[in-house]
Motif scaffolding. Structure first.
Motif, PDB file in Angstrom:
ATOM      1  N   GLY A 220       0.819  -1.203   0.000  1.00  0.00           N
ATOM      2  CA  GLY A 220       0.000   0.000   0.000  1.00  0.00           C
ATOM      3  C   GLY A 220       0.847   1.244   0.000  1.00  0.00           C
ATOM      4  N   ILE A 221       0.199   2.376  -0.199  1.00  0.00           N
ATOM      5  CA  ILE A 221       0.900   3.651  -0.201  1.00  0.00           C
ATOM      6  C   ILE A 221      -0.023   4.710   0.387  1.00  0.00           C
ATOM      7  N   THR A 222       0.557   5.625   1.147  1.00  0.00           N
ATOM      8  CA  THR A 222      -0.169   6.743   1.730  1.00  0.00           C
ATOM      9  C   THR A 222       0.188   8.000   0.959  1.00  0.00           C
ATOM     10  N   LEU A 223      -0.810   8.627   0.371  1.00  0.00           N
ATOM     11  CA  LEU A 223      -0.618   9.809  -0.459  1.00  0.00           C
ATOM     12  C   LEU A 223      -1.243  11.007   0.236  1.00  0.00           C
ATOM     13  N   GLN A 224      -0.420  11.939   0.673  1.00  0.00           N
ATOM     14  CA  GLN A 224      -0.943  13.131   1.318  1.00  0.00           C
ATOM     15  C   GLN A 224      -1.302  14.183   0.270  1.00  0.00           C
ATOM     16  N   GLY A 225      -1.913  15.271   0.733  1.00  0.00           N
ATOM     17  CA  GLY A 225      -2.504  16.230  -0.175  1.00  0.00           C
ATOM     18  C   GLY A 225      -1.568  16.780  -1.226  1.00  0.00           C
ATOM     19  N   ASN A 226      -0.316  17.046  -0.867  1.00  0.00           N
ATOM     20  CA  ASN A 226       0.599  17.601  -1.866  1.00  0.00           C
ATOM     21  C   ASN A 226       0.914  16.580  -2.952  1.00  0.00           C
ATOM     22  N   ALA A 227       0.881  15.286  -2.631  1.00  0.00           N
ATOM     23  CA  ALA A 227       1.020  14.252  -3.667  1.00  0.00           C
ATOM     24  C   ALA A 227      -0.222  14.223  -4.556  1.00  0.00           C
ATOM     25  N   LEU A 228      -1.397  14.370  -3.946  1.00  0.00           N
ATOM     26  CA  LEU A 228      -2.647  14.368  -4.717  1.00  0.00           C
ATOM     27  C   LEU A 228      -2.698  15.555  -5.669  1.00  0.00           C
ATOM     28  N   ARG A 229      -2.192  16.690  -5.227  1.00  0.00           N
ATOM     29  CA  ARG A 229      -2.136  17.868  -6.094  1.00  0.00           C
ATOM     30  C   ARG A 229      -1.309  17.574  -7.345  1.00  0.00           C
TER      31      ARG A 229
ATOM     32  N   ASP B  70      -8.753  11.587 -10.951  1.00  0.00           N
ATOM     33  CA  ASP B  70     -10.061  10.930 -10.947  1.00  0.00           C
ATOM     34  C   ASP B  70      -9.930   9.429 -10.710  1.00  0.00           C
ATOM     35  N   GLN B  71      -8.939   8.808 -11.333  1.00  0.00           N
ATOM     36  CA  GLN B  71      -8.729   7.369 -11.135  1.00  0.00           C
ATOM     37  C   GLN B  71      -8.227   7.079  -9.720  1.00  0.00           C
ATOM     38  N   VAL B  72      -7.346   7.931  -9.208  1.00  0.00           N
ATOM     39  CA  VAL B  72      -6.850   7.747  -7.836  1.00  0.00           C
ATOM     40  C   VAL B  72      -7.998   7.870  -6.846  1.00  0.00           C
ATOM     41  N   ARG B  73      -8.845   8.862  -7.031  1.00  0.00           N
ATOM     42  CA  ARG B  73      -9.997   9.051  -6.139  1.00  0.00           C
ATOM     43  C   ARG B  73     -10.930   7.844  -6.197  1.00  0.00           C
ATOM     44  N   GLU B  74     -11.138   7.308  -7.388  1.00  0.00           N
ATOM     45  CA  GLU B  74     -12.046   6.178  -7.550  1.00  0.00           C
ATOM     46  C   GLU B  74     -11.528   4.921  -6.871  1.00  0.00           C
ATOM     47  N   HIS B  75     -10.232   4.681  -6.969  1.00  0.00           N
ATOM     48  CA  HIS B  75      -9.677   3.412  -6.497  1.00  0.00           C
ATOM     49  C   HIS B  75      -9.047   3.486  -5.105  1.00  0.00           C
TER      50      HIS B  75
ATOM     51  N   GLY C 214      -2.751  19.689  -0.032  1.00  0.00           N
ATOM     52  CA  GLY C 214      -2.961  19.878  -1.456  1.00  0.00           C
ATOM     53  C   GLY C 214      -3.994  20.928  -1.774  1.00  0.00           C
ATOM     54  N   GLY C 215      -4.591  21.530  -0.749  1.00  0.00           N
ATOM     55  CA  GLY C 215      -5.634  22.517  -0.954  1.00  0.00           C
ATOM     56  C   GLY C 215      -6.965  22.026  -0.431  1.00  0.00           C
ATOM     57  N   PRO C 216      -7.933  22.916  -0.250  1.00  0.00           N
ATOM     58  CA  PRO C 216      -9.212  22.565   0.380  1.00  0.00           C
ATOM     59  C   PRO C 216     -10.082  21.631  -0.444  1.00  0.00           C
ATOM     60  N   ASP C 217      -9.802  21.501  -1.737  1.00  0.00           N
ATOM     61  CA  ASP C 217     -10.636  20.660  -2.588  1.00  0.00           C
ATOM     62  C   ASP C 217     -10.092  19.252  -2.761  1.00  0.00           C
ATOM     63  N   LEU C 218      -9.060  18.919  -2.020  1.00  0.00           N
ATOM     64  CA  LEU C 218      -8.502  17.565  -2.029  1.00  0.00           C
ATOM     65  C   LEU C 218      -8.484  17.019  -0.612  1.00  0.00           C
ATOM     66  N   PRO C 219      -8.643  15.688  -0.443  1.00  0.00           N
ATOM     67  CA  PRO C 219      -8.553  15.118   0.904  1.00  0.00           C
ATOM     68  C   PRO C 219      -7.169  15.359   1.517  1.00  0.00           C
TER      69      PRO C 219
END
Length: 375
Positions: free
Chosen positions: A45-54, A63-68, A94-99
């Motif tokens: 597994g991997i833990t992706l924090q907001g700056n990675a999601l950005r 969209d694919q990351v959010r889905e899976h 990553g900002g208010p619009d990302l987990p």
């Protein structure tokens, strides 16, 4: 017009795949070589924090990351018996619009990035890597391990912490063990697990788990490093089950699922930070080839993705590739990466030294404030 027309990316992990996608999107011809025939589609597994999601959003795969994946905004601290001691709200770096965080299966993330590389039209060769490099002022001549050759405006070394390309260009840095090691395993998700919970203490320095989807988590145990020669991979499941016996809460359910030694990964925590510059001529390092640190802040993938984003931005915004451009890449990245490496190592030292009154919240808060800013 981009400063490069054709680029070789060595390594098809997170950083290599990311920069291949970004450069292809700008119209740059990209060859990607990966020594693993299976293109690294493995892991727990991997833990992706907001700056990675950005970064993943800018690459075009959010969209694919959010889905899976499995998004969450809190972090739990528990006692070894499973008692919840504290739950904190995590900062959305990553900002208010990302987990604040998304957990996901590492093979799933790799498959998403692999598909993006393919869709963007990069030329990919698996089971192949670089054998030798010969540079001049205008480009890099490459001989590959299968005997073929090529010439490129730039070579991006994304071949990981053991980077052979780093050695080929005369950078002597190597990862150094920190004294800790981690056991990781995928497992079914108990319904009550909706965030990462961490336990400090018990048989291990850290016991934790992270949801990676609706049905899965990955669990991990951090302990003093052992000689790899003393461990038989056939016993990995038995050994991780034994260590997990000291933890309550959902750990008994996790422990019951640890039966396949091939699903258990044992890795030392290493530390490396290449100083001075990350390039020699027209060969430049990204990701773990330039820096690595213990995953105590869960920022390894984020730093690699940010490297790719910054380097691609510079290469595609300028019309000339020169030493100044690659030096600017290093100078933009090194303060931020050093902050993460130093903070990750500080947490390791506190654990190794048994410090019980360390200002962990303060350290995390100071580091998070840096990560909220765009790279």
């Amino acid at each position: 017009m981009p400063s490069v027309r054709n680029v070789l990316v060595v390594g098809g992990g997170t950083a290599g795949n990311a920069i291949a996608v970004l450069l292809r999107r700008a119209g740059v011809d990209v060859d990607l070589v990966e020594i693993e025939p299976g293109w690294n589609v493995r892991g727990s597994g991997i833990t992706l924090q907001g700056n990675a999601l950005r970064c993943l959003r800018e690459i075009g795969v959010w969209d694919q990351v959010r889905e899976h994946g499995f998004g969450f905004d809190t972090l739990g601290l528990t006692a070894p018996d499973g008692t919840v001691l504290h739950v904190s709200e995590e900062i959305r770096t990553g900002g208010p619009d990302l987990p604040a965080t998304v957990g996901m299966r590492r093979p799933t993330l790799q498959r998403i990035l692999v598909a993006a590389v393919r869709d963007r039209g990069a030329r990919v060769r698996l089971g192949v890597t670089v054998k030798s490099l010969d540079q001049d002022a205008a480009g890099v001549d490459v001989v590959f391990t299968d005997g073929t050759t090529g010439r490129y405006d730039l070579v991006v070394a994304a071949d990981g912490r053991g980077s052979a390309t780093r050695s080929l260009i005369g950078i002597p840095d190597r990862p150094e063990p920190t004294g800790m090691a981690i056991w990781r395993v995928p497992a079914p998700r108990p319904e009550s697990v909706e965030r990462t919970d961490l336990t400090y203490g018990g048989p291990c320095y850290i016991a934790g788990y992270c949801p990676t989807g609706q049905d899965t988590i990955y669990a991990y145990l951090v302990e003093p490093k052992r000689s790899r020669d003393s461990l038989d991979p056939a016993t990995y499941a038995d050994e991780m089950r034994r260590l997990a016996e000291g933890y309550g809460g959902v750990w008994p359910r996790i422990r019951e699922s640890i039966t396949d030694p091939d699903q258990v990964n044992y890795t030392w925590f290493d530390r490396m930070l290449v100083e001075g510059s990350w390039h020699r001529g027209r060969v430049v390092l990204v990701g773990d080839a330039a820096h690595c640190c213990p995953p105590t802040l869960a920022q390894g993938a984020a730093m690699s993705l940010e490297d790719a984003l910054v380097l691609a931005e510079l290469l595609t915004a300028r019309d000339t590739l020169d030493d100044a451009l690659l030096t600017e890449y290093y100078e933009r990245r090194i303060p931020r990466v050093r902050t993460v490496v130093d903070a990750s190592m500080q947490l390791v030292r506190w654990l190794l030294d048994g410090v019980t009154d360390a200002d962990v919240p303060g350290l995390v808060s100071r580091t998070t404030a840096v990560l909220k800013e765009r790279p």
